[in-house]
Scaffold this motif. Structure first.
Motif, PDB file in Angstrom:
ATOM      1  N   ASP A 105      90.760 -23.161-135.049  1.00 43.04           N
ATOM      2  CA  ASP A 105      90.879 -22.959-136.499  1.00 43.04           C
ATOM      3  C   ASP A 105      90.647 -21.503-136.865  1.00 43.04           C
ATOM      4  OD1 ASP A 105      91.396 -25.628-136.789  1.00 43.04           O
ATOM      5  OD2 ASP A 105      89.368 -26.167-137.469  1.00 43.04           O
ATOM      6  N   GLU A 106      89.663 -20.871-136.234  1.00 39.59           N
ATOM      7  CA  GLU A 106      89.361 -19.464-136.534  1.00 39.59           C
ATOM      8  C   GLU A 106      90.520 -18.554-136.118  1.00 39.59           C
ATOM      9  OE1 GLU A 106      85.671 -18.515-134.656  1.00 39.59           O
ATOM     10  OE2 GLU A 106      84.504 -19.881-135.944  1.00 39.59           O
ATOM     11  N   ILE A 107      91.106 -18.837-134.951  1.00 40.78           N
ATOM     12  CA  ILE A 107      92.242 -18.032-134.477  1.00 40.78           C
ATOM     13  C   ILE A 107      93.404 -18.119-135.457  1.00 40.78           C
ATOM     14  CG2 ILE A 107      94.061 -17.941-132.702  1.00 40.78           C
ATOM     15  CD1 ILE A 107      91.844 -18.740-130.659  1.00 40.78           C
ATOM     16  N   VAL A 108      93.736 -19.332-135.913  1.00 43.93           N
ATOM     17  CA  VAL A 108      94.890 -19.510-136.802  1.00 43.93           C
ATOM     18  C   VAL A 108      94.641 -18.834-138.150  1.00 43.93           C
ATOM     19  CG1 VAL A 108      96.436 -21.154-137.898  1.00 43.93           C
ATOM     20  CG2 VAL A 108      95.488 -21.685-135.669  1.00 43.93           C
ATOM     21  N   GLU A 109      93.448 -18.988-138.717  1.00 46.77           N
ATOM     22  CA  GLU A 109      93.162 -18.367-140.016  1.00 46.77           C
ATOM     23  C   GLU A 109      93.231 -16.847-139.917  1.00 46.77           C
ATOM     24  OE1 GLU A 109      93.059 -19.883-142.943  1.00 46.77           O
ATOM     25  OE2 GLU A 109      93.510 -21.674-141.748  1.00 46.77           O
ATOM     26  N   SER A 110      92.721 -16.307-138.826  1.00 46.25           N
ATOM     27  CA  SER A 110      92.774 -14.864-138.603  1.00 46.25           C
ATOM     28  C   SER A 110      94.224 -14.393-138.441  1.00 46.25           C
ATOM     29  CB  SER A 110      91.966 -14.521-137.350  1.00 46.25           C
ATOM     30  OG  SER A 110      92.146 -13.181-136.980  1.00 46.25           O
ATOM     31  N   ALA A 111      95.005 -15.140-137.661  1.00 50.51           N
ATOM     32  CA  ALA A 111      96.420 -14.786-137.440  1.00 50.51           C
ATOM     33  C   ALA A 111      97.207 -14.834-138.743  1.00 50.51           C
ATOM     34  CB  ALA A 111      97.042 -15.733-136.413  1.00 50.51           C
ATOM     35  N   LYS A 112      96.892 -15.783-139.601  1.00 54.42           N
ATOM     36  CA  LYS A 112      97.593 -15.915-140.880  1.00 54.42           C
ATOM     37  C   LYS A 112      97.350 -14.702-141.775  1.00 54.42           C
ATOM     38  CE  LYS A 112      97.018 -19.995-142.827  1.00 54.42           C
ATOM     39  NZ  LYS A 112      96.346 -21.287-143.085  1.00 54.42           N
ATOM     40  N   LYS A 113      96.173 -14.084-141.653  1.00 54.68           N
ATOM     41  CA  LYS A 113      95.899 -12.858-142.423  1.00 54.68           C
ATOM     42  C   LYS A 113      96.856 -11.752-141.997  1.00 54.68           C
ATOM     43  CE  LYS A 113      90.884 -13.483-142.875  1.00 54.68           C
ATOM     44  NZ  LYS A 113      89.594 -12.910-142.418  1.00 54.68           N
ATOM     45  N   GLU A 150      90.680  -1.995-137.990  1.00 51.72           N
ATOM     46  CA  GLU A 150      90.060  -3.059-138.775  1.00 51.72           C
ATOM     47  C   GLU A 150      90.776  -4.401-138.597  1.00 51.72           C
ATOM     48  OE1 GLU A 150      90.739   0.026-140.139  1.00 51.72           O
ATOM     49  OE2 GLU A 150      88.638   0.598-139.792  1.00 51.72           O
ATOM     50  N   THR A 151      92.069  -4.342-138.352  1.00 47.19           N
ATOM     51  CA  THR A 151      92.851  -5.585-138.236  1.00 47.19           C
ATOM     52  C   THR A 151      93.149  -5.950-136.783  1.00 47.19           C
ATOM     53  OG1 THR A 151      94.998  -4.442-138.377  1.00 47.19           O
ATOM     54  CG2 THR A 151      93.962  -5.122-140.468  1.00 47.19           C
ATOM     55  N   PHE A 152      92.533  -5.220-135.831  1.00 49.02           N
ATOM     56  CA  PHE A 152      92.862  -5.419-134.416  1.00 49.02           C
ATOM     57  C   PHE A 152      92.637  -6.870-133.982  1.00 49.02           C
ATOM     58  CE2 PHE A 152      92.114  -5.283-129.811  1.00 49.02           C
ATOM     59  CZ  PHE A 152      93.239  -4.591-129.399  1.00 49.02           C
ATOM     60  N   ASN A 153      91.525  -7.445-134.390  1.00 47.77           N
ATOM     61  CA  ASN A 153      91.235  -8.823-133.982  1.00 47.77           C
ATOM     62  C   ASN A 153      92.238  -9.803-134.591  1.00 47.77           C
ATOM     63  OD1 ASN A 153      89.372 -10.594-132.471  1.00 47.77           O
ATOM     64  ND2 ASN A 153      89.067 -11.515-134.496  1.00 47.77           N
ATOM     65  N   ASP A 154      92.618  -9.576-135.870  1.00 49.59           N
ATOM     66  CA  ASP A 154      93.635 -10.426-136.501  1.00 49.59           C
ATOM     67  C   ASP A 154      94.960 -10.314-135.747  1.00 49.59           C
ATOM     68  OD1 ASP A 154      91.847 -11.225-138.453  1.00 49.59           O
ATOM     69  OD2 ASP A 154      92.503  -9.723-139.911  1.00 49.59           O
ATOM     70  N   MET A 155      95.282  -9.092-135.314  1.00 49.43           N
ATOM     71  CA  MET A 155      96.537  -8.886-134.584  1.00 49.43           C
ATOM     72  C   MET A 155      96.509  -9.625-133.245  1.00 49.43           C
ATOM     73  SD  MET A 155      98.415  -5.342-133.389  1.00 49.43           S
ATOM     74  CE  MET A 155      97.231  -4.982-132.097  1.00 49.43           C
ATOM     75  N   LYS A 156      95.381  -9.571-132.544  1.00 53.35           N
ATOM     76  CA  LYS A 156      95.252 -10.310-131.278  1.00 53.35           C
ATOM     77  C   LYS A 156      95.489 -11.803-131.501  1.00 53.35           C
ATOM     78  CE  LYS A 156      91.753  -9.813-128.582  1.00 53.35           C
ATOM     79  NZ  LYS A 156      90.395  -9.563-128.041  1.00 53.35           N
ATOM     80  N   ASN A 157      94.911 -12.323-132.568  1.00 55.17           N
ATOM     81  CA  ASN A 157      95.080 -13.754-132.849  1.00 55.17           C
ATOM     82  C   ASN A 157      96.512 -14.086-133.260  1.00 55.17           C
ATOM     83  OD1 ASN A 157      92.423 -14.545-132.233  1.00 55.17           O
ATOM     84  ND2 ASN A 157      91.696 -13.787-134.216  1.00 55.17           N
TER      85      ASN A 157
END
Length: 656
Positions: free
Chosen positions: A205-213, A285-292
């Motif tokens: 769930d955390e991965i998907v929410e982060s990826a959606k950002k 700042e968005t590196f983790n979101d990009m990974k997800n």
């Protein structure tokens, strides 16, 4: 770029449909499409694994069934083959072995997921960037090699933008209710896929929410389908040194040096707004979101190559989007996967077995007839100036034709070697390797001459296309069957079918996009200012004719569909004239068969999807609207003011 006659690559056909072809003559003056197809539509059933059924789809489905039956016999015979066909058979058998796929589970994809998880920061990413791109990881930057739009003899480097989780940017705008409906389905599907890959439910769930950002950050900066339909806005050449400044985080120069030996001097950027915004999208700042975001794209693209549970789960979103009740059956999905990979190989087999020289000769005669009609019309044209008219005729005379199937299978398919299961090969690993080979093959073409003989479509596909970069029209063998074409049909029926398809593709050379390209396929303005302004006014009339027509709970976008509507109009008009040149012409047959080829019954979801993203108008409107522009339609069916099919002469759009 889509210059095909109908929406391509949609596995939406249905076989064994009722053959109720009786025409409701009482409706002919009010609704041609319903008069010809209404009774069929009432009894037609959409198969559970399809989103539509009808003309194009049924033909494709019947070809698929025939080929799968042939393959069963070939496999049972134990006969040995060489070259791409042998590799095709190995891939087909590997894809069909769901016992092996289920036993492998998520294991094949796990190393790829771990590679993404282990990326620590941009320095780490950049040290691995060349290999990540070569390996096909779904990064938010993309290079591809295609003909240079202003010098189509040579291949150039293009930079493109990534896709979105939902089908189009407009889904993300103005509180679109489709977003509220579809994004939760996508979210749930991806979470389930990640759990199948052994992530915990919370992690998933955390991965998907982060990826959606990250996906939401991309959305405002990429083109909508309507904007992407304008080819003139694709050509944005930049010095590579300037392009590399698009990101202070991605080492774009190092990437190009690693991929091509040395970064080229120029890159053509198809979506400059995206690259202008890249630093604000992808940064520390968005590196983790990009990974997800990478994890989500990887697991969704891998699902169809893994176990049955992965495959079923991974099709949830596309089924919701298209209204399909069930996933594609296992055997058919294996066939689609193998034939999609070895498209020219299976097309070559189909064409050589089922396509006859008599049909090819007859179709070539029709093409030459149609080109003659077009040339006569251009010579008699009253709104083009002399210089523009001469260039248009030259472009027509230089138009190349390909019918049936290519002379040879693309060399790329000879490079695909399948590692069989008895040697430890998995379907996912094989498909990943094939993707890497195709990517390397594409990158190796940079700066090399363009192969003008290469086909973009399998000969086993029921479709046709015009390639503006080559000024060429292509008619695969599969479309040359009834109702489009048959030696048993009258010439007028054939002109209302394949004749209109032929003239449609010729018309693409002179639609709002094709008219931007010269006789060699180069982006080159050969129009005078006055002529182009007049043409633009005519194109605007075509936009207006379709724009806002209510359909499937929405409205037709006249700008999105204008190029295909111009091609339909020119195609139908010229096919009509060509039909009249034959001794046995019968315009009743001509118009009835035109309506018949657009026969389609679809789910409401699929209709809405096409309304949002397809450059073609809905099939029913393609049948009904274009005939209203032809005077012969009115005399053939005695259509008068007050009839549903009547359009005032002043409102009839005539371009070519």
């Amino acid at each position: 770029m889509d210059n095909s006659f109908t929406r391509a690559n949609q596995a939406t056909g249905g076989g064994n449909q009722p053959t109720n072809d009786s025409i409701d003559t009482a409706l002919l003056k009010d609704d041609l499409y319903q008069a010809v197809n209404g009774r069929w539509e009432k009894t037609a059933k959409i198969p559970a694994d399809h989103s539509s059924t009808g003309g194009f789809m049924d033909l494709n489905d019947n070809i698929d069934k025939q080929l799968m039956s042939d393959l069963d016999d070939i496999i049972a015979s134990k006969k040995t083959y060489e070259g791409p066909f042998a590799e095709f058979l190995r891939l087909y058998e590997l894809a069909r072995n769901f016992k092996k796929r289920d036993a492998d589970g998520a294991n094949p994809v796990k190393p790829y997921l771990e590679t993404i998880e282990n990326l620590s920061d941009f320095n780490d990413l950049n040290s691995k960037l060349v290999n990540l791109v070569k390996s096909g990881y779904p990064l938010p930057i993309g290079f591809g090699v295609e003909p240079d739009m202003k010098n189509t003899k040579v291949n150039a480097l293009f930079a493109s933008a990534p896709g979105l989780f939902l089908p189009d940017r407009t889904y993300y705008e103005n509180n679109n209710p489709a977003y509220q409906q579809l994004m939760p389905i996508f979210t749930k599907m991806v979470s389930q896929l990640l759990v199948l890959a052994d992530y915990s439910s919370n992690e998933a769930d955390e991965i998907v929410e982060s990826a959606k950002k990250f996906d939401a950050a991309i959305a405002p900066h990429v083109k909508s389908a309507e904007e992407a339909a304008d080819y003139s806005k694709m050509y944005n050449p930049m010095a590579f040194s300037d392009f590399a400044k698009s990101s202070s985080h991605f080492d774009l120069t190092g990437l190009a040096d690693g991929l091509f030996g040395q970064a080229p001097k120029q890159v053509i950027v198809t979506e400059p707004k995206y690259y202008e915004a890249l630093d604000s999208i992808a940064n520390d700042e968005t590196f983790n979101d990009m990974k997800n975001y990478l994890l989500v794209n990887l697991i969704t693209s891998a699902a169809g190559y893994l176990s049955e549970e992965f495959r079923q789960t991974g099709s949830t979103f596309s089924r919701a989007l298209s209204g399909r009740k069930e996933a594609t059956p296992q055997k058919k999905s294996a066939f689609y996967l193998a034939s999609g990979t070895f498209g020219q190989t299976i097309g070559d087999y189909y064409a050589k077995k089922y396509f006859g020289p008599k049909a090819k000769a007859d179709v070539e005669h029709m093409v030459k007839n149609m080109i003659g009609v077009y040339e006569d019309r251009l010579r008699a044209n009253t709104w083009l100036g002399k210089a523009t008219r001469q260039k248009a005729i030259l472009k027509l005379q230089k138009l190349e034709l390909q019918v049936g199937y290519p002379d040879h299978i693309d060399e790329l398919e000879y490079k695909f070697k399948i590692n069989p299961e008895n040697e430890g090969g998995t379907l996912f690993d094989n498909m990943t390797k094939i993707g890497q080979i195709a990517l390397a093959d594409n990158f190796a073409k940079l700066g090399k001459p363009v192969d003008r003989t290469r086909w973009e479509m399998s000969a086993a596909t029921v479709n046709a296309y015009y390639e503006p970069f080559k000024n060429i029209i292509v008619f695969p063998a599969a479309i040359l069957q009834a109702p489009f074409y048959s030696l048993k049909q009258t010439s007028s029926q054939n002109y209302g079918g394949i004749g209109a398809v032929i003239a449609h593709e010729i018309s693409h050379a002179f639609d709002n996009n094709g008219s931007l390209f010269d006789e060699y396929g180069n982006l080159n303005n050969w129009w005078t200012k006055e002529d182009h302004e007049y043409f633009s006014k005519l194109a605007d009339k075509m936009v207006k004719e379709f724009d806002g027509i209510p359909f499937a709970g929405g409205k037709v976008n006249g700008k999105l569909t204008v190029s295909e509507n111009i091609a339909d109009a020119g195609g139908l008009s010229c096919a009509n004239e060509a039909a009249k040149s034959e001794g046995d012409y019968n315009l009743y047959d001509f118009f009835i068969n035109w309506a018949k080829i657009w026969r389609m019954k679809a789910t409401s979801q699929y209709k809405q999807l096409l309304l949002n993203i397809d450059v073609h108008a809905p099939a029913e409107l393609r049948a009904n609207v274009q005939v209203k522009n032809l005077d012969d339609f009115y005399s053939t069916f005695e259509v008068k003011p007050g009839d549903g099919m009547y359009l005032k002469p002043a409102d009839r759009v005539k371009i070519w």
